[in-house]
Design a protein around this motif. Sequence first.
Motif, PDB file in Angstrom:
ATOM      1  N   ALA A 111      68.045   4.600  29.264  1.00 28.14           N
ATOM      2  CA  ALA A 111      67.980   6.028  28.942  1.00 28.14           C
ATOM      3  C   ALA A 111      69.241   6.727  29.443  1.00 28.14           C
ATOM      4  CB  ALA A 111      66.726   6.655  29.546  1.00 28.14           C
ATOM      5  N   ALA A 112      69.762   6.287  30.582  1.00 26.63           N
ATOM      6  CA  ALA A 112      70.977   6.891  31.139  1.00 26.63           C
ATOM      7  C   ALA A 112      72.173   6.692  30.221  1.00 26.63           C
ATOM      8  CB  ALA A 112      71.262   6.316  32.530  1.00 26.63           C
ATOM      9  N   ASP A 113      72.278   5.519  29.588  1.00 25.35           N
ATOM     10  CA  ASP A 113      73.402   5.269  28.683  1.00 25.35           C
ATOM     11  C   ASP A 113      73.284   6.093  27.399  1.00 25.35           C
ATOM     12  OD1 ASP A 113      74.879   3.614  30.355  1.00 25.35           O
ATOM     13  OD2 ASP A 113      73.906   1.795  29.629  1.00 25.35           O
ATOM     14  N   VAL A 114      72.066   6.278  26.911  1.00 25.46           N
ATOM     15  CA  VAL A 114      71.863   7.152  25.749  1.00 25.46           C
ATOM     16  C   VAL A 114      72.225   8.584  26.135  1.00 25.46           C
ATOM     17  CG1 VAL A 114      70.162   8.123  24.155  1.00 25.46           C
ATOM     18  CG2 VAL A 114      70.106   5.677  24.696  1.00 25.46           C
ATOM     19  N   TRP A 115      71.740   9.032  27.281  1.00 25.01           N
ATOM     20  CA  TRP A 115      72.015  10.397  27.730  1.00 25.01           C
ATOM     21  C   TRP A 115      73.520  10.619  27.905  1.00 25.01           C
ATOM     22  CZ3 TRP A 115      69.743  14.836  27.544  1.00 25.01           C
ATOM     23  CH2 TRP A 115      70.336  15.918  28.209  1.00 25.01           C
ATOM     24  N   ALA A 116      74.221   9.626  28.420  1.00 24.26           N
ATOM     25  CA  ALA A 116      75.666   9.761  28.627  1.00 24.26           C
ATOM     26  C   ALA A 116      76.382  10.079  27.309  1.00 24.26           C
ATOM     27  CB  ALA A 116      76.236   8.495  29.258  1.00 24.26           C
ATOM     28  N   LEU A 117      75.950   9.465  26.226  1.00 26.23           N
ATOM     29  CA  LEU A 117      76.550   9.748  24.920  1.00 26.23           C
ATOM     30  C   LEU A 117      76.126  11.120  24.402  1.00 26.23           C
ATOM     31  CD1 LEU A 117      76.164   6.231  23.304  1.00 26.23           C
ATOM     32  CD2 LEU A 117      78.312   7.328  23.974  1.00 26.23           C
ATOM     33  N   TRP A 118      74.851  11.437  24.542  1.00 24.33           N
ATOM     34  CA  TRP A 118      74.369  12.735  24.078  1.00 24.33           C
ATOM     35  C   TRP A 118      75.061  13.881  24.803  1.00 24.33           C
ATOM     36  CZ3 TRP A 118      68.344  12.069  23.809  1.00 24.33           C
ATOM     37  CH2 TRP A 118      67.988  11.619  22.534  1.00 24.33           C
ATOM     38  N   SER A 119      75.237  13.752  26.095  1.00 26.80           N
ATOM     39  CA  SER A 119      75.787  14.855  26.868  1.00 26.80           C
ATOM     40  C   SER A 119      77.311  14.923  26.820  1.00 26.80           C
ATOM     41  CB  SER A 119      75.302  14.784  28.319  1.00 26.80           C
ATOM     42  OG  SER A 119      75.714  13.575  28.919  1.00 26.80           O
ATOM     43  N   ASP A 120      77.939  13.988  26.128  1.00 21.79           N
ATOM     44  CA  ASP A 120      79.394  13.989  25.935  1.00 21.79           C
ATOM     45  C   ASP A 120      79.684  14.383  24.489  1.00 21.79           C
ATOM     46  OD1 ASP A 120      82.104  13.547  25.666  1.00 21.79           O
ATOM     47  OD2 ASP A 120      82.012  11.412  26.171  1.00 21.79           O
ATOM     48  N   ILE A 121      79.888  15.686  24.262  1.00 22.65           N
ATOM     49  CA  ILE A 121      80.070  16.158  22.875  1.00 22.65           C
ATOM     50  C   ILE A 121      81.273  15.526  22.191  1.00 22.65           C
ATOM     51  CG2 ILE A 121      78.874  18.333  23.269  1.00 22.65           C
ATOM     52  CD1 ILE A 121      81.784  19.595  23.191  1.00 22.65           C
ATOM     53  N   GLY A 122      82.186  14.979  22.968  1.00 22.18           N
ATOM     54  CA  GLY A 122      83.348  14.308  22.396  1.00 22.18           C
ATOM     55  C   GLY A 122      83.003  13.038  21.635  1.00 22.18           C
ATOM     56  N   THR A 123      81.789  12.494  21.862  1.00 20.64           N
ATOM     57  CA  THR A 123      81.378  11.285  21.145  1.00 20.64           C
ATOM     58  C   THR A 123      80.547  11.591  19.903  1.00 20.64           C
ATOM     59  OG1 THR A 123      79.260  10.947  22.311  1.00 20.64           O
ATOM     60  CG2 THR A 123      81.246  10.009  23.331  1.00 20.64           C
ATOM     61  N   TRP A 124      80.069  12.808  19.754  1.00 24.12           N
ATOM     62  CA  TRP A 124      79.125  13.096  18.676  1.00 24.12           C
ATOM     63  C   TRP A 124      79.650  12.694  17.298  1.00 24.12           C
ATOM     64  CZ3 TRP A 124      76.365  18.443  19.672  1.00 24.12           C
ATOM     65  CH2 TRP A 124      75.659  18.368  20.885  1.00 24.12           C
ATOM     66  N   HIS A 125      80.913  12.975  17.023  1.00 26.56           N
ATOM     67  CA  HIS A 125      81.461  12.654  15.698  1.00 26.56           C
ATOM     68  C   HIS A 125      81.585  11.144  15.482  1.00 26.56           C
ATOM     69  CE1 HIS A 125      85.126  12.223  18.057  1.00 26.56           C
ATOM     70  NE2 HIS A 125      85.621  11.537  17.044  1.00 26.56           N
ATOM     71  N   VAL A 126      81.574  10.374  16.560  1.00 25.14           N
ATOM     72  CA  VAL A 126      81.696   8.916  16.446  1.00 25.14           C
ATOM     73  C   VAL A 126      80.386   8.305  15.954  1.00 25.14           C
ATOM     74  CG1 VAL A 126      82.160   6.777  17.708  1.00 25.14           C
ATOM     75  CG2 VAL A 126      83.463   8.857  18.231  1.00 25.14           C
ATOM     76  N   TRP A 127      79.258   8.777  16.487  1.00 17.99           N
ATOM     77  CA  TRP A 127      77.979   8.165  16.119  1.00 17.99           C
ATOM     78  C   TRP A 127      77.179   8.964  15.092  1.00 17.99           C
ATOM     79  CZ3 TRP A 127      74.146  11.446  17.556  1.00 17.99           C
ATOM     80  CH2 TRP A 127      74.347  12.251  18.688  1.00 17.99           C
ATOM     81  N   ASP A 128      77.541  10.205  14.819  1.00 16.48           N
ATOM     82  CA  ASP A 128      76.802  11.013  13.837  1.00 16.48           C
ATOM     83  C   ASP A 128      77.704  11.317  12.644  1.00 16.48           C
ATOM     84  OD1 ASP A 128      75.418  12.918  12.330  1.00 16.48           O
ATOM     85  OD2 ASP A 128      74.534  13.841  14.107  1.00 16.48           O
ATOM     86  N   PRO A 129      77.451  10.682  11.491  1.00 15.14           N
ATOM     87  CA  PRO A 129      78.332  10.865  10.333  1.00 15.14           C
ATOM     88  C   PRO A 129      78.347  12.283   9.762  1.00 15.14           C
ATOM     89  CG  PRO A 129      76.425   9.521   9.730  1.00 15.14           C
ATOM     90  CD  PRO A 129      76.354   9.752  11.208  1.00 15.14           C
ATOM     91  N   SER A 130      77.389  13.115  10.129  1.00 15.86           N
ATOM     92  CA  SER A 130      77.372  14.483   9.589  1.00 15.86           C
ATOM     93  C   SER A 130      78.243  15.435  10.406  1.00 15.86           C
ATOM     94  CB  SER A 130      75.934  15.014   9.531  1.00 15.86           C
ATOM     95  OG  SER A 130      75.404  15.164  10.837  1.00 15.86           O
ATOM     96  N   ILE A 131      78.743  14.985  11.548  1.00 16.30           N
ATOM     97  CA  ILE A 131      79.543  15.847  12.429  1.00 16.30           C
ATOM     98  C   ILE A 131      81.003  15.410  12.394  1.00 16.30           C
ATOM     99  CG2 ILE A 131      79.936  16.555  14.822  1.00 16.30           C
ATOM    100  CD1 ILE A 131      76.932  16.262  15.295  1.00 16.30           C
ATOM    101  N   GLU A 132      81.881  16.383  12.152  1.00 19.99           N
ATOM    102  CA  GLU A 132      83.316  16.115  12.170  1.00 19.99           C
ATOM    103  C   GLU A 132      83.945  16.496  13.513  1.00 19.99           C
ATOM    104  OE1 GLU A 132      84.893  18.072   8.693  1.00 19.99           O
ATOM    105  OE2 GLU A 132      84.016  16.566   7.362  1.00 19.99           O
ATOM    106  N   ARG A 133      83.438  17.568  14.129  1.00 17.96           N
ATOM    107  CA  ARG A 133      83.965  17.993  15.418  1.00 17.96           C
ATOM    108  C   ARG A 133      82.973  18.946  16.089  1.00 17.96           C
ATOM    109  NH1 ARG A 133      86.100  20.139  11.471  1.00 17.96           N
ATOM    110  NH2 ARG A 133      86.313  22.334  11.099  1.00 17.96           N
ATOM    111  N   VAL A 134      83.073  19.018  17.406  1.00 20.09           N
ATOM    112  CA  VAL A 134      82.213  19.910  18.183  1.00 20.09           C
ATOM    113  C   VAL A 134      83.060  20.567  19.268  1.00 20.09           C
ATOM    114  CG1 VAL A 134      80.167  20.093  19.654  1.00 20.09           C
ATOM    115  CG2 VAL A 134      80.218  18.385  17.841  1.00 20.09           C
ATOM    116  N   ALA A 135      82.884  21.861  19.413  1.00 18.73           N
ATOM    117  CA  ALA A 135      83.524  22.601  20.504  1.00 18.73           C
ATOM    118  C   ALA A 135      82.421  23.322  21.268  1.00 18.73           C
ATOM    119  CB  ALA A 135      84.530  23.599  19.953  1.00 18.73           C
ATOM    120  N   LEU A 136      82.412  23.143  22.578  1.00 16.99           N
ATOM    121  CA  LEU A 136      81.395  23.765  23.420  1.00 16.99           C
ATOM    122  C   LEU A 136      82.091  24.610  24.473  1.00 16.99           C
ATOM    123  CD1 LEU A 136      78.312  23.844  24.101  1.00 16.99           C
ATOM    124  CD2 LEU A 136      78.753  21.958  25.676  1.00 16.99           C
TER     125      LEU A 136
END
Length: 136
Positions: free
Chosen positions: A15-40
């Motif tokens: 669960a910690a490894d999944v959370w690490a990816l979720w909480s790192d918005i810089g990875t979202w575009h890598v694993w989610d094909p609907s996202i091109e970029r995220v700014a927080l």
Amino acid sequence: MTFEYERTVTTTASAADVWALWSDIGTWHVWDPSIERVALEGHFAEGAAGTMGLAGGIEAPFTLEVVEPGARFLDRLTIGDLVISIDHVVAASDGGAEVTVSTVVEGPGADDIGPMVTGDTPKALAALVGMAEQKS
């Protein structure tokens, strides 16, 4: 109108490894094909706001409505009259974790837009857990 969708997958990743990816918005575009970029603006915490650049050139403001570190976050996007709430939950299970994403689309045309919004969810979850499993 309201459209609802939920998908759960199991993984050998922690669960910690999944959370690490979720909480790192810089990875979202890598694993989610609907996202091109995220700014927080600010840290990954309840109340933080930002903008998502979605496939098709759509810019959507979003807010992290709920953040329970290591376990859950809910983000809410607004696109015109549509409100899209996506709840992400990860829980440890025997030998890994269970990952659930629940999406609610509210507003005019939600029944038509909802399947488009959630169409990539199976691919996104598969890529997310694949990346998390590589870390574990």
